[in-house]
Design a protein around this motif. Structure first.
Motif, PDB file in Angstrom:
ATOM      1  N   ARG A 264       0.824  -1.211   0.000  1.00 41.83           N
ATOM      2  CA  ARG A 264       0.000   0.000   0.000  1.00 41.83           C
ATOM      3  C   ARG A 264       0.855   1.256   0.000  1.00 41.83           C
ATOM      4  N   LEU A 265       1.966   1.227   0.719  1.00 42.91           N
ATOM      5  CA  LEU A 265       2.858   2.380   0.707  1.00 42.91           C
ATOM      6  C   LEU A 265       3.426   2.594  -0.689  1.00 42.91           C
ATOM      7  N   VAL A 266       3.742   1.505  -1.378  1.00 40.74           N
ATOM      8  CA  VAL A 266       4.262   1.602  -2.744  1.00 40.74           C
ATOM      9  C   VAL A 266       3.184   2.167  -3.676  1.00 40.74           C
ATOM     10  N   GLU A 267       1.964   1.674  -3.544  1.00 42.81           N
ATOM     11  CA  GLU A 267       0.870   2.170  -4.386  1.00 42.81           C
ATOM     12  C   GLU A 267       0.577   3.641  -4.109  1.00 42.81           C
ATOM     13  N   ALA A 268       0.712   4.041  -2.848  1.00 46.28           N
ATOM     14  CA  ALA A 268       0.453   5.435  -2.497  1.00 46.28           C
ATOM     15  C   ALA A 268       1.417   6.385  -3.182  1.00 46.28           C
ATOM     16  N   GLN A 269       2.570   5.863  -3.588  1.00 46.30           N
ATOM     17  CA  GLN A 269       3.551   6.663  -4.314  1.00 46.30           C
ATOM     18  C   GLN A 269       3.387   6.537  -5.825  1.00 46.30           C
ATOM     19  N   GLY A 270       2.358   5.807  -6.244  1.00 52.08           N
ATOM     20  CA  GLY A 270       2.079   5.694  -7.669  1.00 52.08           C
ATOM     21  C   GLY A 270       2.751   4.538  -8.389  1.00 52.08           C
ATOM     22  N   TRP A 271       3.388   3.626  -7.638  1.00 57.80           N
ATOM     23  CA  TRP A 271       4.133   2.519  -8.246  1.00 57.80           C
ATOM     24  C   TRP A 271       3.257   1.263  -8.278  1.00 57.80           C
ATOM     25  N   THR A 272       2.202   1.303  -9.062  1.00 61.48           N
ATOM     26  CA  THR A 272       1.243   0.201  -9.092  1.00 61.48           C
ATOM     27  C   THR A 272       1.865  -1.093  -9.590  1.00 61.48           C
ATOM     28  N   ARG A 273       2.641  -1.004 -10.663  1.00 66.71           N
ATOM     29  CA  ARG A 273       3.249  -2.218 -11.223  1.00 66.71           C
ATOM     30  C   ARG A 273       4.219  -2.847 -10.231  1.00 66.71           C
ATOM     31  N   LEU A 274       4.981  -2.026  -9.534  1.00 67.62           N
ATOM     32  CA  LEU A 274       5.920  -2.551  -8.537  1.00 67.62           C
ATOM     33  C   LEU A 274       5.166  -3.224  -7.394  1.00 67.62           C
ATOM     34  N   ALA A 275       4.037  -2.645  -6.996  1.00 68.91           N
ATOM     35  CA  ALA A 275       3.222  -3.264  -5.947  1.00 68.91           C
ATOM     36  C   ALA A 275       2.745  -4.642  -6.391  1.00 68.91           C
ATOM     37  N   ASP A 276       2.375  -4.775  -7.652  1.00 66.55           N
ATOM     38  CA  ASP A 276       1.965  -6.081  -8.179  1.00 66.55           C
ATOM     39  C   ASP A 276       3.138  -7.065  -8.186  1.00 66.55           C
ATOM     40  N   VAL A 314      12.660  -6.008  -2.240  1.00 64.12           N
ATOM     41  CA  VAL A 314      12.267  -4.960  -1.297  1.00 64.12           C
ATOM     42  C   VAL A 314      13.421  -4.015  -1.002  1.00 64.12           C
ATOM     43  N   GLU A 315      14.605  -4.556  -0.772  1.00 66.28           N
ATOM     44  CA  GLU A 315      15.706  -3.677  -0.378  1.00 66.28           C
ATOM     45  C   GLU A 315      16.289  -2.897  -1.550  1.00 66.28           C
ATOM     46  N   ASN A 316      15.897  -3.251  -2.761  1.00 67.37           N
ATOM     47  CA  ASN A 316      16.366  -2.505  -3.927  1.00 67.37           C
ATOM     48  C   ASN A 316      15.221  -1.709  -4.557  1.00 67.37           C
ATOM     49  N   ASP A 317      14.341  -2.348  -5.294  1.00 63.72           N
ATOM     50  CA  ASP A 317      13.302  -1.634  -6.035  1.00 63.72           C
ATOM     51  C   ASP A 317      12.318  -0.919  -5.123  1.00 63.72           C
ATOM     52  N   VAL A 318      11.819  -1.612  -4.097  1.00 62.09           N
ATOM     53  CA  VAL A 318      10.836  -0.997  -3.209  1.00 62.09           C
ATOM     54  C   VAL A 318      11.465   0.148  -2.419  1.00 62.09           C
ATOM     55  N   ALA A 319      12.654  -0.063  -1.908  1.00 61.98           N
ATOM     56  CA  ALA A 319      13.328   0.992  -1.153  1.00 61.98           C
ATOM     57  C   ALA A 319      13.570   2.222  -2.029  1.00 61.98           C
ATOM     58  N   LEU A 320      13.931   2.004  -3.273  1.00 68.29           N
ATOM     59  CA  LEU A 320      14.152   3.125  -4.196  1.00 68.29           C
ATOM     60  C   LEU A 320      12.848   3.871  -4.444  1.00 68.29           C
ATOM     61  N   ALA A 321      11.766   3.125  -4.653  1.00 65.37           N
ATOM     62  CA  ALA A 321      10.472   3.754  -4.916  1.00 65.37           C
ATOM     63  C   ALA A 321      10.003   4.582  -3.725  1.00 65.37           C
ATOM     64  N   LEU A 322      10.312   4.131  -2.521  1.00 66.71           N
ATOM     65  CA  LEU A 322       9.884   4.829  -1.315  1.00 66.71           C
ATOM     66  C   LEU A 322      10.932   5.808  -0.794  1.00 66.71           C
ATOM     67  N   ASP A 323      12.045   5.929  -1.525  1.00 64.98           N
ATOM     68  CA  ASP A 323      13.134   6.838  -1.135  1.00 64.98           C
ATOM     69  C   ASP A 323      13.639   6.512   0.263  1.00 64.98           C
TER      70      ASP A 323
END
Length: 334
Positions: A264-276, A314-323
């Motif tokens: 949900r935090l990822v989606e809140a930043q607009g990264w829908t595909r990454l959340a999937d 998570v530690e790469n793509d998700v962390a980058l998306a969430l800064d």
């Protein structure tokens, strides 16, 4: 053995339950409200459950030691209480870290010589237990005395188990109260996203490396794997309890659409595909974890690989998306 040395009492449990039921709804999931949502939605209810289970364990041990109930009932409640603790402790944040609860109630591995020394000293009350080190107390000590060197009713060893479980119940109660306080704090802010993500990764790695890979890889024909809950044959359920919490915190539950999760935090930043992608990786890890049916390296290796791949995402793509900057944890394996 009488209950005079410790008792939370039914009133205390009802009070905690009333406070939880009367809590206001969690705020919308924004960066500023995410921390309070996490405490209100996760730590408060899970610490309430862990507190209630620990109190019931203490009560059941008292009945067993007084000759009023059988060993099987005490063992069954130990299993319930330890699993509730493992679900709670899979993510360590806030009061749980500040209070060093994990060290106090679940020091691994049990130091058997220290336990034997403590039994010889035969502490009589909780004040005397303060001189006993954590490696001779908590869930591991209770497990040892309920399954291995079984404490018999009306003995000093059984009295010691009662004191151990009294301390467990007290700490779980105090931790729950601290989580209630944290959930009501207006000072919480999400640095929280960074803390949540880092601690979630740390929890995943504790499960993958410290709980599963490391002890199994260190085992040999003459040296059994030093896995958690081996005496009670609860290792698999221990792993599954930890994973169930990590899975829920990663992708949430369709029955609780308003609850905070990494997805949900990822989606809140607009990264829908990454959340999937995250949901897919969690599903793959879940399938691998559910397939683990024996405490053997050959059976856990696919699950370990899937957990490692999830961690990498998570530690790469998700962390980058969430800064978020991911720090090195002492839970990290090789």
């Amino acid at each position: 053995m009488r209950c005079s040395f410790f008792s939370l009492g039914l009133i205390g449990l009802l009070t905690a339950g009333h406070a939880l039921a009367a809590a206001p709804p969690a705020p919308p999931l924004t960066s500023g409200a995410a921390a309070q949502a996490l405490y209100a939605q996760w730590f408060v209810p899970h610490s309430a459950q862990a507190s209630a289970s620990a109190q019931q364990l203490h009560s059941q041990v008292q009945q067993y030691c007084a000759g009023q109930a059988g060993l099987a009932a005490a063992r069954a409640q130990f299993t319930q209480a330890s699993q509730d603790w493992e679900r709670l402790s899979a993510l360590a944040m806030g009061p749980q870290i500040e209070r060093r609860t994990a060290r106090m109630v679940d020091f691994q591995p049990l130091r058997l010589p220290l336990l034997k020394t403590a039994l010889r000293k035969a502490p009589q009350d909780l004040a005397a237990m303060e001189t006993v080190g954590a490696p001779a107390k908590g869930f591991p000590a209770a497990e040892h005395l309920l399954w291995v060197d079984v404490a018999q009713p009306h003995t000093p060893a059984c009295h010691y188990v009662g004191l151990v479980t009294a301390e467990l119940a007290q700490e779980m109660h105090d931790l729950h109260q601290a989580n209630l306080t944290a959930s009501a704090s207006t000072a919480l802010d999400f640095h929280s996203t960074a803390e949540f993500l880092n601690q979630w990764i740390g929890g995943l790695e504790r499960l993958r490396w410290q709980s599963m890979d490391k002890p199994l890889r260190s085992a040999s024909p003459g040296k059994p794997a030093a896995v958690t809950r081996a005496p009670s044959q609860g290792t698999l359920t221990s792993w599954q309890a930890q994973w169930s919490s990590l899975r829920h915190l990663a992708v949430g539950d369709v029955r609780q659409p308003d609850h905070v999760s990494i997805a949900r935090l990822v989606e809140a930043q607009g990264w829908t595909r990454l959340a999937d992608e995250l949901r897919t990786a969690v599903q793959q890890a879940d399938a691998a974890m559910q397939a683990v049916d024996r405490v053997e390296l050959a059976r856990t290796t696919p699950a370990s690989r899937a957990l490692s791949q999830l961690k990498h995402l998570v530690e790469n793509d998700v962390a980058l998306a969430l800064d978020v900057t991911i720090g090195f944890s002492d839970a990290d394996g090789d």
